[in-house]
Design an enzyme around this catalytic site. Structure first.
Site, PDB file in Angstrom:
ATOM      1  N   SER A 574       0.545  -1.851  -0.339  1.00  0.00           N
ATOM      2  CA  SER A 574      -0.034   0.009  -0.136  1.00  0.00           C
ATOM      3  C   SER A 574       1.265   1.132   0.085  1.00  0.00           C
ATOM      4  O   SER A 574       1.795   1.330  -0.740  1.00  0.00           O
ATOM      5  CB  SER A 574      -1.765   0.022   1.541  1.00  0.00           C
ATOM      6  OG  SER A 574      -2.116   0.340   0.789  1.00  0.00           O
ATOM      7  N   HIS A 689      -8.654  -4.968  -0.824  1.00  0.00           N
ATOM      8  CA  HIS A 689      -7.142  -4.719  -0.101  1.00  0.00           C
ATOM      9  C   HIS A 689      -6.086  -5.302   0.395  1.00  0.00           C
ATOM     10  O   HIS A 689      -4.873  -5.365   0.904  1.00  0.00           O
ATOM     11  CB  HIS A 689      -6.879  -3.743   0.251  1.00  0.00           C
ATOM     12  CG  HIS A 689      -6.272  -1.894   0.338  1.00  0.00           C
ATOM     13  ND1 HIS A 689      -5.311  -2.151  -0.563  1.00  0.00           N
ATOM     14  CD2 HIS A 689      -5.318  -2.185   1.543  1.00  0.00           C
ATOM     15  CE1 HIS A 689      -4.264  -0.931   0.168  1.00  0.00           C
ATOM     16  NE2 HIS A 689      -4.147  -0.659   1.574  1.00  0.00           N
TER      17      HIS A 689
END
Length: 715
Positions: A574, A689
């Site tokens: 991320s 995610h």
């Protein structure tokens, strides 16, 4: 915690003879950099489910999986990872939950028989035994099979104080967007004709059994530029969501708006509040009055409400702040207001509860019925303090030292709470303590999941480019040779005030440390290890400081002889994926491997993709010329160049990630291949995610990562 939590887009000599030369990075050649938006030949890879894009993904997956799963070590790594993930001797994460006035312990559990997981419950006394008697509340595997869906459980929101009626959030394949359904905990069934909200990002909060605050996608014009709700509606049972009146509205440039209730320990609503997230760090809090009017409450823009205990409202400030009373508070302070007096008169005096020191940081705050409990870290080592609201005196809980501590779920009936304790080589233990008396002890502990014999944890400091001292932890053999030969994995994140704290990772231990690897965690600026200032010093135009901190740790590892370029790899996801991209493009001469997980990569377009606009407060706005200039200087995608000593990298992402757009990872791989570099790319078509919607997918991801690292750093 009532305060909006930071969700990151969010579970330290001379060079050794074996070291490669440390080279200065030359300035980019503009003719070799990636093109601007209008000329970008890979924009089509941003079409998440586009036919051409998915065909490219399939080709990449076939090739990369062939390489990595074909390695003779892959299957053993996979089997070990899966065994750890599906093990039943994990500590069931406990949550105090009332049901009909009786306190119970809830847990969400996944294992080999419950891949998607079960929500289950037991009594407090039973939980404290070695073999709790669990009752299933909701079986997500069975639900998915019955409905032909790939549900991922995203939690429950049960109405206080009795906790019978709940709102269950279910994600399709791991996306942030969820469908919400009303559920009866007593009958353990979804309520026929009950509250149902269609798939959307956003939130929902109970006011009472028939009234909800709802922030969702209500159609055209109802979302911010970041893709989150811009309005809050007051919805009553039986009312169509489209007919619910709007009670609060933000700007399209805001990140999001939401509503929540401030309740005392008995579940009684003390205030109905609305949050306007101006950007990722600044927000306004408004009160919704009984007549439907609103008023803004006088709180710091950076910071906000953290807890309510014994009538005292706990507020933190992440900025220097002058209160309406004229009192001056410093960044990182924790203060308290008498709630009733403050709501009546915002100029009343606040009480300073905590002012952390320069090497301290508050990593957690919670409240029991009568006490405030704070996890306070000093030089990245944790302690838990209990504060008495009658005079704000404090006591320290008797817990192990030099570890990470986490304050968990707390009782609303008394002062019991769970505290977790763990370290890099210390398996997690769970304590149940009485905050008022300090009594309690370990009620559960994990067995060792890897052989730690001969391993030790050391803390060093590297000196960054501007002279700032950056701490980092090294986990490895106590007798490791200091000749640069140790295969070393350096992990970093460096953003959004997220601290990298010592923790026990069974998979890192089993798949890396036990096999002779060294694991390093960098506590760079951009994180929260030393409070809000540590984070803010690497925001916006100063983002490069965090990259230089990470590079300084890599250099320090090499200079100490712990590792060398042929044996040094990096990993991050991320925001951490951006970190990896910056290291790759700025100091490729230091590394021989990079695991780049669900990354941000094209920082000139991050604000145009999915939730990206919500992170402008962290990075800056590429649409503003001055800010675009400083972002372009480090944006990995634009700084990829031919003729550099880039190692073969492993990039992975998820099609279902609706937070960080998979186009970042796809375009990075495509551009690297265009420039002639070897790339391994894998895209999980589920997983969100976290890039793993269930345990088997997570095991595959871990095995792919450590197979790659073995090939690059150990062979």
């Amino acid at each position: 915690m009532l305060r909006r939590t930071l969700t990151a887009i969010a579970l330290t000599l001379p060079l050794a003879l074996a070291a490669a030369p440390v080279l200065a990075q030359s300035a980019p050649d503009p003719s070799m950099t990636a093109p601007a938006d209008a000329e970008d030949p890979y924009l089509w890879l941003e079409e998440v489910e586009g036919e051409r894009a998915m065909a490219w993904v399939e080709d990449q997956n076939t090739r990369s999986l062939g390489v990595l799963t074909g390695d003779p070590r892959y299957q053993d790594l996979h089997d070990q990872a899966l065994a750890i993930l599906e093990a039943r001797d994990r500590i069931p994460s406990p949550g105090f939950r009332r049901l009909g006035g009786v306190e119970r312990i809830d847990n969400f559990w996944q294992d080999a028989d419950h891949v998607r997981g079960i929500w289950r419950t037991t009594t407090v006394d039973s939980y404290a035994t070695d073999n709790p008697v669990w009752e299933t509340v909701l079986d997500v595997d069975a639900l998915s099979e019955a409905e032909g869906a790939n549900w991922v459980y995203r939690g429950s929101n049960c109405l206080p104080p009795d906790g019978r009626m709940c709102l269950i959030s279910l994600s399709d394949g791991g996306k942030d967007a969820v469908t919400v359904r009303e559920f009866d905990r007593e009958t353990r069934q979804f309520v026929e004709g009950g509250i149902t909200l269609p798939e959307s990002k956003g939130g929902v909060s109970w006011i009472d059994a028939d009234t909800l605050l709802v922030s969702r996608d209500f159609g055209e014009g109802s979302l911010t530029d970041s893709g989150y709700p811009r309005t809050v509606r007051l919805m009553t049972r039986g009312q169509a969501i489209a007919d619910a009146p709007v009670v609060f509205e933000g700007e399209t440039t805001d990140v999001s708006v939401s509503g929540f209730t401030l309740r005392d320990a008995d579940g009684v609503v003390q205030a109905v509040l609305l949050n306007r997230g101006i950007n990722f760090y600044e927000s306004e809090t408004w009160q919704l009055n009984a007549d439907g009017t609103t008023r803004q409450l006088q709180l710091p823009l950076k910071g906000g409400i953290t807890a309510l205990v014994d009538g005292q409202l706990i507020v933190t400030t992440d900025q220097d702040w002058t209160a309406p009373s004229g009192q001056e508070f410093k960044t990182g302070d924790v203060l308290a207001y008498d709630l009733a007096a403050w709501l009546a008169d915002p100029t009343v005096q606040a009480q300073l509860v905590i002012r952390p020191g320069p090497r301290e940081a508050i990593e957690g705050i919670t409240a029991t019925r009568n006490r405030l409990v704070v996890a306070l870290f000093e030089n990245v080592r944790g302690a838990v303090y209990v504060y008495d609201p009658s005079d704000w005196s404090r006591t320290r809980l008797d817990l192990p030292e030099n570890v990470t501590v986490g304050v968990g779920s707390s009782s609303s009936l008394d002062d019991r709470l769970f505290v977790s304790v763990a370290g890099y080589l210390n398996p997690q233990s769970l304590w149940l303590v009485d905050a008022a008396t300090g009594e309690g002890g370990v009620i559960k502990s994990l067995p060792a999941k890897f052989d730690a014999e001969g391993l030790e944890v050391r803390q060093f400091e590297a000196v960054s480019a501007d002279g700032t001292r950056i701490p980092y932890f090294v986990v490895g053999r106590s007798d490791m040779p200091m000749d640069g030969s140790n295969p070393t994995l350096l992990y970093g994140y460096g953003g959004f005030q997220v601290s990298m704290l010592p923790g026990y990772s069974a998979t890192v231990g089993k798949l890396w440390l036990e096999r002779g690897g060294v694991y390093v965690v960098a506590n760079t600026r951009g994180g929260g290890e030393f409070g809000p200032n540590w984070h803010q010093s690497a925001q916006g135009q100063n983002r490069q400081r965090a990259h230089e901190d990470f590079q300084a740790v890599a250099l320090d590892l090499i200079e100490r002889g712990i590792t060398s370029q042929p044996h040094l790899g990096i990993m991050g996801g991320s925001q951490g994926g951006l970190f990896m991209g910056a290291m790759l493009t700025q100091r490729p001469d230091l590394i021989n491997a990079a695991v780049i997980q669900v990354p941000l990569f094209d920082m000139l377009r991050f604000h145009k993709l999915l939730a990206g606009a919500s992170w402008i407060a962290e990075y800056g706005n590429p649409d503003i010329a001055e800010e675009r200039e400083w972002i372009a200087a480090y944006s990995p995608y634009q700084n990829l160049r031919a003729g550099q000593p880039y190692p073969e990298v492993f990039i992975h992402t998820s099609t279902k990630d609706d937070r960080v757009h998979p186009g970042h990872a796809r375009k990075a791989a495509a551009r690297l291949e265009e420039l002639g570099y070897e790339v391994l790319f894998y895209e999980n078509t589920d997983g969100g995610h976290a890039a793993g919607a269930n345990l088997r997918e997570t095991a595959r991801r871990l095995a792919l990562e450590y197979t790659y690292l073995t090939r690059r750093l150990m062979d």
